[in-house]
Design an enzyme around this catalytic site. Structure first.
Site, PDB file in Angstrom:
ATOM      1  N   ARG A 157      -7.490  -1.288 -14.883  1.00 55.31           N
ATOM      2  CA  ARG A 157      -6.672  -0.814 -16.003  1.00 55.31           C
ATOM      3  C   ARG A 157      -6.902  -1.628 -17.267  1.00 55.31           C
ATOM      4  O   ARG A 157      -6.523  -1.208 -18.352  1.00 55.31           O
ATOM      5  CB  ARG A 157      -5.190  -0.764 -15.621  1.00 55.31           C
ATOM      6  CG  ARG A 157      -4.551  -2.113 -15.382  1.00 55.31           C
ATOM      7  CD  ARG A 157      -3.226  -1.935 -14.670  1.00 55.31           C
ATOM      8  NE  ARG A 157      -2.301  -1.099 -15.432  1.00 55.31           N
ATOM      9  CZ  ARG A 157      -1.647  -1.492 -16.514  1.00 55.31           C
ATOM     10  NH1 ARG A 157      -1.815  -2.699 -16.988  1.00 55.31           N
ATOM     11  NH2 ARG A 157      -0.825  -0.674 -17.131  1.00 55.31           N
ATOM     12  N   GLU A 196      -7.399 -13.220  12.268  1.00 48.94           N
ATOM     13  CA  GLU A 196      -6.777 -14.469  11.827  1.00 48.94           C
ATOM     14  C   GLU A 196      -7.454 -15.034  10.577  1.00 48.94           C
ATOM     15  O   GLU A 196      -6.883 -15.825   9.853  1.00 48.94           O
ATOM     16  CB  GLU A 196      -6.799 -15.511  12.944  1.00 48.94           C
ATOM     17  CG  GLU A 196      -5.891 -15.176  14.111  1.00 48.94           C
ATOM     18  CD  GLU A 196      -4.440 -14.983  13.686  1.00 48.94           C
ATOM     19  OE1 GLU A 196      -3.838 -15.955  13.214  1.00 48.94           O
ATOM     20  OE2 GLU A 196      -3.928 -13.858  13.825  1.00 48.94           O
ATOM     21  N   PRO A 256      -4.965 -14.951   2.569  1.00 49.97           N
ATOM     22  CA  PRO A 256      -3.712 -15.622   2.198  1.00 49.97           C
ATOM     23  C   PRO A 256      -3.908 -17.099   1.866  1.00 49.97           C
ATOM     24  O   PRO A 256      -3.014 -17.727   1.299  1.00 49.97           O
ATOM     25  CB  PRO A 256      -2.807 -15.426   3.416  1.00 49.97           C
ATOM     26  CG  PRO A 256      -3.653 -14.860   4.497  1.00 49.97           C
ATOM     27  CD  PRO A 256      -4.930 -14.374   3.909  1.00 49.97           C
ATOM     28  N   ASP A 267       2.496  -5.029 -21.473  1.00 47.62           N
ATOM     29  CA  ASP A 267       2.790  -5.170 -20.047  1.00 47.62           C
ATOM     30  C   ASP A 267       3.522  -6.463 -19.733  1.00 47.62           C
ATOM     31  O   ASP A 267       3.297  -7.486 -20.372  1.00 47.62           O
ATOM     32  CB  ASP A 267       1.490  -5.198 -19.232  1.00 47.62           C
ATOM     33  CG  ASP A 267       0.891  -3.833 -19.060  1.00 47.62           C
ATOM     34  OD1 ASP A 267       1.533  -2.841 -19.442  1.00 47.62           O
ATOM     35  OD2 ASP A 267      -0.232  -3.773 -18.533  1.00 47.62           O
TER      36      ASP A 267
END
Ligand code: 6GU
Length: 231
Positions: A154, A116, A89, A169
């Site tokens: 993809r 963590e 993150p 897209d």
């Protein structure tokens, strides 16, 4: 392309990678995805992969030893260096432009963390870039690694049948996609917009551009700001 994934939960990947476009891409030889369990490189009776943070605080930190040893094993399987990516993150937000960039590489090495976080020496020592898939906290990097794999695979030439080209897209032009309709013409009283039945391809294209812009204005005005700042 070869994609290596270093993870404590290789089983999590089986179903997502075993279906649809990604499965077909592997069968066609467009991509080889190799999962390696970091715990196989842990030592001692308990095969420990995490420990308490120096300086105190909650949670556990992934130890450098098992990750470095796992990484070196994976490198020895295939000497091509490739891009090394930590899923965390704390990383840079994953965008379509990054997916496009990664799809041009011959090799990716994705490292999924749990707990963590990673001991900082993993990022430094492996020269890894860090990627996050959004502003929320997941229990580990596995789902994020699957998201990256899905978005990248993809884009490999030949992965999509030409019936589902990636060109239209959402995000490939910086806008959200226009609305789609298929048969029947009326469903539970809701009609397909007349313009799509008109056969006027110029007007249809214009309608779709307008709809894209309007949806983007409503749901993602930040994307319009991004586009403006590119000009
Ligand atoms: Cl890459 N990992 C985790 N644990 N949480 C996340 C993430 C990654 N991206 C967004 N949230």
């Amino acid at each position: 392309m070869r994609i290596d994934v270093l993870t404590l939960f290789p089983e999590m990947f089986a179903s997502p990678l075993g279906h649809g476009i990604i499965r077909r891409a592997q069968e066609q030889g467009l991509v080889e995805i190799v999962l390696t369990n970091i715990r196989d490189f842990a030592i001692g009776e308990y095969r420990k992969v995490d420990d308490k943070p120096y300086g105190g605080g909650p949670g556990m930190v992934m130890m450098p030893g098992p990750v470095f040893d796992c990484f070196e094993h994976v490198q020895s399987l295939c000497p091509q260096p490739g891009r090394v990516i930590l899923l965390t993150p704390q990383g840079a937000p994953f965008k379509q432009a990054k997916a496009t960039e990664l799809s041009a590489q011959d090799r990716l090495i994705l490292i999924a963390g749990r707990y963590e976080g990673f001991d900082e020496r993993i990022r430094i020592g492996l020269g890894a870039e860090q990627i996050s898939i959004g502003d929320y906290v997941l229990n580990g990097g596995e789902l994020a690694a699957m998201v990256v794999i899905d978005a990248v695979v993809r884009l490999l030439p030949g992965a999509l049948g030409d019936e589902d080209s990636a060109k239209d897209d959402s995000f490939s032009n910086g806008l959200l996609e226009y609305p789609h309709y298929t048969r029947p013409e009326t469903y539970r009283g809701m009609k397909v917009p007349d313009i799509l039945l008109s056969g006027d391809h110029g007007k249809i294209a214009q309608w779709r551009r307008d709809q894209s812009l309007e949806r983007t204005r409503q749901h993602r005005p930040d994307l319009l700001d991004d586009r403006a700042s590119l000009r």
